[in-house]
Every structure is written in C-alpha cells, then in structure tokens.
Design a protein around this motif. Sequence first.
Motif, PDB file in Angstrom:
ATOM      1  N   UNK A  88     -28.580  17.659  12.977  1.00 37.06           N
ATOM      2  CA  UNK A  88     -27.975  16.863  14.035  1.00 37.06           C
ATOM      3  C   UNK A  88     -28.166  15.400  13.684  1.00 37.06           C
ATOM      4  N   UNK A  89     -27.174  14.589  14.005  1.00 39.27           N
ATOM      5  CA  UNK A  89     -27.301  13.140  13.864  1.00 39.27           C
ATOM      6  C   UNK A  89     -26.836  12.510  15.167  1.00 39.27           C
ATOM      7  N   UNK A  90     -27.360  11.345  15.471  1.00 36.23           N
ATOM      8  CA  UNK A  90     -26.953  10.614  16.675  1.00 36.23           C
ATOM      9  C   UNK A  90     -26.264   9.322  16.246  1.00 36.23           C
ATOM     10  N   UNK A  98     -11.428   9.247  20.238  1.00 36.65           N
ATOM     11  CA  UNK A  98     -10.633  10.475  20.437  1.00 36.65           C
ATOM     12  C   UNK A  98      -9.249  10.318  19.820  1.00 36.65           C
ATOM     13  N   UNK A  99      -8.743  11.393  19.266  1.00 37.60           N
ATOM     14  CA  UNK A  99      -7.409  11.384  18.676  1.00 37.60           C
ATOM     15  C   UNK A  99      -6.362  11.339  19.779  1.00 37.60           C
ATOM     16  N   UNK A 100      -5.355  10.520  19.581  1.00 37.81           N
ATOM     17  CA  UNK A 100      -4.277  10.431  20.568  1.00 37.81           C
ATOM     18  C   UNK A 100      -3.355  11.648  20.484  1.00 37.81           C
ATOM     19  N   UNK A 101      -3.317  12.308  19.321  1.00 37.66           N
ATOM     20  CA  UNK A 101      -2.379  13.411  19.135  1.00 37.66           C
ATOM     21  C   UNK A 101      -3.035  14.789  19.093  1.00 37.66           C
ATOM     22  N   UNK A 102      -4.382  14.844  19.006  1.00 38.62           N
ATOM     23  CA  UNK A 102      -5.060  16.136  18.881  1.00 38.62           C
ATOM     24  C   UNK A 102      -6.303  16.132  19.774  1.00 38.62           C
ATOM     25  N   UNK A 103      -6.262  16.855  20.879  1.00 39.32           N
ATOM     26  CA  UNK A 103      -7.365  16.864  21.836  1.00 39.32           C
ATOM     27  C   UNK A 103      -8.634  17.512  21.301  1.00 39.32           C
ATOM     28  N   UNK A 104      -8.556  18.223  20.191  1.00 35.86           N
ATOM     29  CA  UNK A 104      -9.725  18.898  19.627  1.00 35.86           C
ATOM     30  C   UNK A 104     -10.433  18.051  18.584  1.00 35.86           C
ATOM     31  N   UNK A 105     -10.055  16.803  18.435  1.00 34.74           N
ATOM     32  CA  UNK A 105     -10.562  16.000  17.322  1.00 34.74           C
ATOM     33  C   UNK A 105     -10.969  14.602  17.777  1.00 34.74           C
ATOM     34  N   UNK A 106     -12.080  14.124  17.208  1.00 34.20           N
ATOM     35  CA  UNK A 106     -12.479  12.729  17.345  1.00 34.20           C
ATOM     36  C   UNK A 106     -12.791  12.205  15.957  1.00 34.20           C
ATOM     37  N   UNK A 107     -12.645  10.908  15.790  1.00 38.02           N
ATOM     38  CA  UNK A 107     -12.931  10.295  14.491  1.00 38.02           C
ATOM     39  C   UNK A 107     -14.142   9.395  14.617  1.00 38.02           C
ATOM     40  N   UNK A 108     -15.048   9.541  13.669  1.00 33.56           N
ATOM     41  CA  UNK A 108     -16.252   8.733  13.600  1.00 33.56           C
ATOM     42  C   UNK A 108     -15.996   7.586  12.639  1.00 33.56           C
ATOM     43  N   UNK A 109     -16.378   6.389  13.023  1.00 33.50           N
ATOM     44  CA  UNK A 109     -16.141   5.198  12.197  1.00 33.50           C
ATOM     45  C   UNK A 109     -17.187   5.102  11.084  1.00 33.50           C
ATOM     46  N   UNK A 110     -17.298   6.175  10.294  1.00 31.42           N
ATOM     47  CA  UNK A 110     -18.199   6.222   9.141  1.00 31.42           C
ATOM     48  C   UNK A 110     -17.580   7.138   8.097  1.00 31.42           C
ATOM     49  N   UNK A 111     -17.886   6.870   6.852  1.00 26.45           N
ATOM     50  CA  UNK A 111     -17.417   7.764   5.793  1.00 26.45           C
ATOM     51  C   UNK A 111     -18.327   8.985   5.707  1.00 26.45           C
ATOM     52  N   UNK A 113     -20.050   9.966   3.188  1.00 29.94           N
ATOM     53  CA  UNK A 113     -21.313   9.596   2.539  1.00 29.94           C
ATOM     54  C   UNK A 113     -22.251   8.878   3.507  1.00 29.94           C
ATOM     55  N   UNK A 114     -21.712   8.038   4.363  1.00 33.01           N
ATOM     56  CA  UNK A 114     -22.552   7.352   5.353  1.00 33.01           C
ATOM     57  C   UNK A 114     -23.170   8.352   6.328  1.00 33.01           C
ATOM     58  N   UNK A 115     -22.390   9.347   6.721  1.00 30.82           N
ATOM     59  CA  UNK A 115     -22.897  10.376   7.635  1.00 30.82           C
ATOM     60  C   UNK A 115     -23.990  11.184   6.943  1.00 30.82           C
ATOM     61  N   UNK A 116     -23.771  11.526   5.699  1.00 31.48           N
ATOM     62  CA  UNK A 116     -24.754  12.307   4.941  1.00 31.48           C
ATOM     63  C   UNK A 116     -26.096  11.582   4.875  1.00 31.48           C
ATOM     64  N   UNK A 117     -26.085  10.257   4.831  1.00 29.24           N
ATOM     65  CA  UNK A 117     -27.312   9.471   4.708  1.00 29.24           C
ATOM     66  C   UNK A 117     -28.014   9.199   6.046  1.00 29.24           C
ATOM     67  N   UNK A 118     -27.404   9.586   7.162  1.00 23.39           N
ATOM     68  CA  UNK A 118     -28.033   9.348   8.462  1.00 23.39           C
ATOM     69  C   UNK A 118     -29.280  10.217   8.616  1.00 23.39           C
ATOM     70  N   UNK A 119     -30.297   9.681   9.278  1.00 28.46           N
ATOM     71  CA  UNK A 119     -31.480  10.507   9.530  1.00 28.46           C
ATOM     72  C   UNK A 119     -31.153  11.594  10.556  1.00 28.46           C
ATOM     73  N   UNK A 120     -31.856  12.692  10.479  1.00 34.92           N
ATOM     74  CA  UNK A 120     -31.671  13.771  11.435  1.00 34.92           C
ATOM     75  C   UNK A 120     -32.159  13.373  12.815  1.00 34.92           C
TER      76      UNK A 120
END
Length: 125
Positions: A88-90, A98-111, A113-120
């Motif tokens: 889990x990451x926070x 939230x996606x304007x065209x797909x209610x099942x999707x949100x976009x995180x403003x990180x790549x 690789x950036x997500x992979x480097x986040x602490x748990x």
Amino acid sequence: MKLRPILAAGLALSLGLAALPATAQAPAAQPTQIEAGQTRAKMLLDRDVYSSDDVEIGEVEDLILNAQQQVVLAVIEIESRLGFTEKYVAVPLAQLTPSASNNDRVTLAMTRDQVRDLPGFRYQD
C-alpha cells in the motif's frame, strides 16, 4: 400555587432542555445535493489507478481524513502482477484525477517508477 412554574423549569433543566429565546434563529439549511467542486468518496474507492505514463498500478483502497475531517490522503493498493512489490502507498488526494470518460479509472500524477519508489503505508489500528 406558584410551584408549577418552578417544577416545570426544574424538569426542563433536568432533561437538558433550555428555554429558547423568543428570537431563536432557524437552523442553517442542510445540503440537498453535491456542490460544485465536491466529489463523492464512492467515485474514488476501488477505482483503478493509472500512472501519468498510462500504466495501471493498482486501485484506491482507502481515504484518510485529518483531524478536521478533511480527506487528505488516498491509500492505493499496488498490484504485484505488473512488476511492483505488492504494498500500500499513500498519496495526497490532490494527486488523483478522476477520468472524465471512464468512471472506473483515476490517474495519479506520478510515473510508474515514482510510484515504485514510494515507501509502503502501514495501518496502525
């Protein structure tokens, strides 16, 4: 007998009732709909999270509130099937869109690789 008004006042006080002033104000109007700029938690929870480089990285697992009861963090469950370590990451809520065209999707403003480097993130119940 003059005891009745005194008994009535004593009963009201013992029940926690206070006499209302003659000029009592009406309670504030309760909201009846979602206002502009507000988002339902349901629109974020369990939604697939994609990185800014368009890779599915997991889903929104939880929302964290601060002491003022404002949502400040989104907890994302990272999926191991994509080469990530399952964890889990926070992230600040402001980084999710939230996606304007797909209610099942949100976009995180990180790549990815950036997500992979986040602490748990660990829950401490």
